[in-house]
Design a protein around this motif. Structure first.
Motif, PDB file in Angstrom:
ATOM      1  N   PRO A 103       1.100  -7.178   4.004  1.00 53.81           N
ATOM      2  CA  PRO A 103       1.654  -5.951   4.674  1.00 53.81           C
ATOM      3  C   PRO A 103       1.857  -6.354   6.222  1.00 53.81           C
ATOM      4  N   ALA A 104       1.123  -7.345   6.911  1.00 56.35           N
ATOM      5  CA  ALA A 104       1.082  -7.574   8.170  1.00 56.35           C
ATOM      6  C   ALA A 104       2.417  -8.348   8.175  1.00 56.35           C
ATOM      7  N   HIS A 138      13.842  -6.920  13.026  1.00 60.54           N
ATOM      8  CA  HIS A 138      15.212  -6.191  12.700  1.00 60.54           C
ATOM      9  C   HIS A 138      16.388  -7.021  12.176  1.00 60.54           C
ATOM     10  N   PHE A 197       0.930  -1.087   0.000  1.00 60.38           N
ATOM     11  CA  PHE A 197       0.053  -0.069  -0.073  1.00 60.38           C
ATOM     12  C   PHE A 197       0.791   1.407  -0.012  1.00 60.38           C
ATOM     13  N   MET A 236      -0.307  -9.533  -1.700  1.00 62.31           N
ATOM     14  CA  MET A 236      -1.631  -9.414  -1.379  1.00 62.31           C
ATOM     15  C   MET A 236      -2.174 -10.729  -1.519  1.00 62.31           C
ATOM     16  N   GLU A 246       9.879  -6.781   9.507  1.00 61.14           N
ATOM     17  CA  GLU A 246      10.587  -5.625   9.903  1.00 61.14           C
ATOM     18  C   GLU A 246      10.777  -5.482  11.627  1.00 61.14           C
ATOM     19  N   ALA A 247       9.911  -5.889  12.127  1.00 52.33           N
ATOM     20  CA  ALA A 247      10.013  -6.025  13.537  1.00 52.33           C
ATOM     21  C   ALA A 247      11.112  -6.727  14.289  1.00 52.33           C
ATOM     22  N   GLN A 272       4.885  -8.480   6.440  1.00 53.94           N
ATOM     23  CA  GLN A 272       6.242  -7.485   6.021  1.00 53.94           C
ATOM     24  C   GLN A 272       6.511  -6.736   7.402  1.00 53.94           C
ATOM     25  N   ASN A 273       5.355  -6.385   8.213  1.00 57.66           N
ATOM     26  CA  ASN A 273       5.499  -5.603   9.591  1.00 57.66           C
ATOM     27  C   ASN A 273       6.293  -6.524  10.343  1.00 57.66           C
ATOM     28  N   MET A 274       5.932  -7.855  10.425  1.00 56.56           N
ATOM     29  CA  MET A 274       6.630  -8.873  11.440  1.00 56.56           C
ATOM     30  C   MET A 274       8.069  -8.909  11.200  1.00 56.56           C
TER      31      MET A 274
END
Lengths: 202, 202
Positions: A92-93, A102, A67, A112, A99-100, A95-97
């Motif tokens: 995207p969720a 590190h 998005f 998607m 990124e979290a 992707q967030n995980m």
């Protein structure tokens, strides 16, 4: 619940419209509508405006398919990410995980969705051609498949892996094994079996 | 889930706004937002407009306190209802269920809640004075308390019953007993005890 009393038309329309939310049926959409009108009209107003604004303003990044308000999202246009790594995720969720954690500094491609033939979601619906053209960027050295470890996610990874390898790309998959911090007694047998198969020297 | 990737601002606002829905937390609001933008932007648009329209257009009927576009709702202004009966319910959903039973032709008063001192809901919040003034209409012969048979509903019924009786109104409560169509073996003991206590001649 058969509808008997005549509800005001805007209330009926709201109850009907709330059913577009995932997992919300007749009964809970009615409960939500009552709650919003009775206890949180300001929240309802804000939600209404946020919905209209998001539908108008948010599209997909032309590179990663995530998005984005812009044609190319902030991450794809950042020069602080390692452009030689491309990580493929379902949502995207996910992707967030990642990124979290590190643990990753490369770029992403967001599918998607995942292959689910029974729901009519095939390579065309997921626009695999867009991913393939993105992955054929010469800067990309390795494609990391980070779809879920569910049957659909595994199928998607397998299918993509074939396509990408046929195009000469290096393809890897997230490691499977015992979760961090867990006691073996409480880990399921399938996971233990994988962890044994993929055991590594120390 | 700590937020790491920078989401487009309208998406972030939507995720935040969705949390005004009852029972929706951080994770499910994010899932809903992704779903709407990815799979159902038209539904999201319709929901956004329905919310704004409902908040603006729907108020409370001055007589029964139910949701209404007009000052007096259709049911309260109908001359086909028996004005001598006034049924007090907690929510419009309860009112629907009573209408669906086809066993009632009188009018309603919708409390839009029940006494719950621990949540700060007392007689003032529920505007009991409005109900009392409605019930003091000389046309009303009987007030039927149809709050839920939960601890809060029972407390509300008890409290209202005292107030109404003190004003000389005839007050009744829905009957408690064995549900229609049920086998005694599977009915809970409390219900059986009530049904025994309130047994009636045939």
């Amino acid at each position: 619940m058969s509808q008997q009393i005549s509800e005001p038309e805007p209330l009926r329309a709201l109850i009907e419209a709330l059913r577009c939310l995932p997992g919300v049926g007749e009964r809970s959409s009615r409960r939500m509508a009552y709650h919003l009108l009775q206890h949180d009209p300001r929240g309802a107003q804000r939600l209404g405006e946020a919905l209209c604004r998001a539908v108008e303003g948010v599209g997909h990044c032309r590179r990663c398919n995530g998005f984005s308000e812009d044609e190319i999202c902030a991450m794809c246009s950042s020069d602080r990410r390692d452009a030689s790594l491309l990580c493929v995720v379902e949502t995207p969720a996910d992707q967030n995980m990642i990124e979290a954690s590190h643990g990753y500094t490369g770029l992403y491609y967001v599918l998607m969705g995942r292959l689910a033939p029974l729901e009519g979601v095939g390579p065309d619906q997921l626009q695999f051609d867009r991913l393939l053209s993105r992955a054929s960027d010469p800067a990309v050295q390795e494609v990391i498949l980070a779809t879920n470890f569910t049957p659909e996610g595994e199928t998607t990874a397998h299918y993509l892996s074939e396509l990408l390898r046929a195009r000469g790309r290096k393809v890897t998959r997230l490691a499977r094994g015992v979760p961090a911090g867990s006691e073996l007694e409480y880990v399921d047998a399938g996971t233990i079996a994988w962890a044994l198969m993929e055991r590594r020297g120390t």
